[in-house]
Design a protein around this motif. Sequence first.
Motif, PDB file in Angstrom:
ATOM      1  N   PRO A   8       0.833  -1.209   0.000  1.00 21.51           N
ATOM      2  CA  PRO A   8       0.000   0.000   0.000  1.00 21.51           C
ATOM      3  C   PRO A   8       0.867   1.257   0.000  1.00 21.51           C
ATOM      4  CG  PRO A   8      -0.768  -1.586   1.633  1.00 21.51           C
ATOM      5  CD  PRO A   8       0.558  -2.073   1.147  1.00 21.51           C
ATOM      6  N   PRO A  29      -5.294  -0.035  -6.679  1.00 19.07           N
ATOM      7  CA  PRO A  29      -5.545  -1.414  -6.248  1.00 19.07           C
ATOM      8  C   PRO A  29      -5.821  -2.342  -7.440  1.00 19.07           C
ATOM      9  CG  PRO A  29      -7.511  -0.095  -5.967  1.00 19.07           C
ATOM     10  CD  PRO A  29      -6.421   0.860  -6.384  1.00 19.07           C
ATOM     11  N   GLU A  34      -8.668  -4.453  -1.630  1.00 15.72           N
ATOM     12  CA  GLU A  34      -7.518  -3.742  -1.069  1.00 15.72           C
ATOM     13  C   GLU A  34      -7.923  -2.404  -0.451  1.00 15.72           C
ATOM     14  OE1 GLU A  34      -4.211  -3.503  -3.875  1.00 15.72           O
ATOM     15  OE2 GLU A  34      -5.097  -5.185  -4.966  1.00 15.72           O
TER      16      GLU A  34
END
Length: 392
Positions: A8, A29, A34
Amino acid sequence: MNPYDLIPRFRAQYDTNNQEFSISGVVRPQSIDELAPSLTLLKESIARVRGILYVNIRRLTQMNNTAFHAFSRVIIDACRTRPDLKFVVITSSVVGWTTRKFGRLHGLEPNITVEEYDSQFYPGQSFLEEGGFIPILRTQTKMTWRHERKILPRHGMQPGIVMADICCGIGDFAVLVQKEFQPARIVALDHSRSSLDYARSVAADFDIRGIEYTYGDASEMLLEEDQFDLVTCRHSLQIFNRPELILKELFRICRPGGRVYITNEKNSHCLGEPRADSIQWTYNEVAKLFKHFEMDVELGPKSRRYLIEAGFEDIRVESFMVTNGDGDPQDFADVITAWENVYAGDMAVRRGDDPEMIERFRQGFQDHIFAALHPKGYAGWPIWVASGRKPS
């Protein structure tokens, strides 16, 4: 697939006091799963808000369609279930696609509006960034460089450092620094596209390398924190209506132990002889004029206070006087002529000054030019230099 793509690289948070949900970084994502924690936070934020929810995406650098549709769906659904709630999406012109993309939401739901945070942040920029002012900016830098090249080493400049020149303007200071001190890297950032276009053209014409000219908002920079040994910001805090926001960013991108170097003026201390009284009156009026447009050309001596309040330590302050004795007196006169054209021209007219006021205003500049070119005259323009170290 690059494993780094799975990490991330964005951040979502909610500020209760300001009713602001913000998301920053790179949001790309592979699947909506996510985004689950961030979408949940957005829904929780909506549930807690009354009146307006601000959605701050000023530091959102990338977002793919999967993410855009996911966040947009939550906001649109909230508009339809909570007609009492309004959304204000805050973008930045530095990342222009956000304004265009999120602007579509207003067409779907009138309770969603989009505001560019920095569109009104620089009240005086238009006066100073026009192409006709470029030659005088170069002359000013040439005159101040005679002093600054000796001063800079006392404020953290040395060969091999990584530095940023924020509000770099037409880029000539960065070029002079590169030639004189040879830092390992220079990032030069400005909010004026015309100035950066000029800087890049000069760099290309003279085959100058090693300077990364970057478009950006000095109050909300898309630069990583703690990365520069020296951050410079010259003659710029004085033309922002909230200089403390700029200093906060300069502090953020400076590495611990590094220094931030600023220069500013106190225009009412410009002086000349003969005709001192007329000159003094005009520069007092310059200070009032800039204040009218939410700028502070009296900021110079306040630099120490600003740096302390921003969190810096080991504050160093000094000043120097640019005079008609620094090189060709005509250079000094040319600078004053440019000031007269801008200050007693467009700025005074926009303030609503009457012709008699403007005529007297112009006379002081003319008298300053007279003093600069007089064989026995003296003309001065004072600059304050200050720097502070970011605590380790």
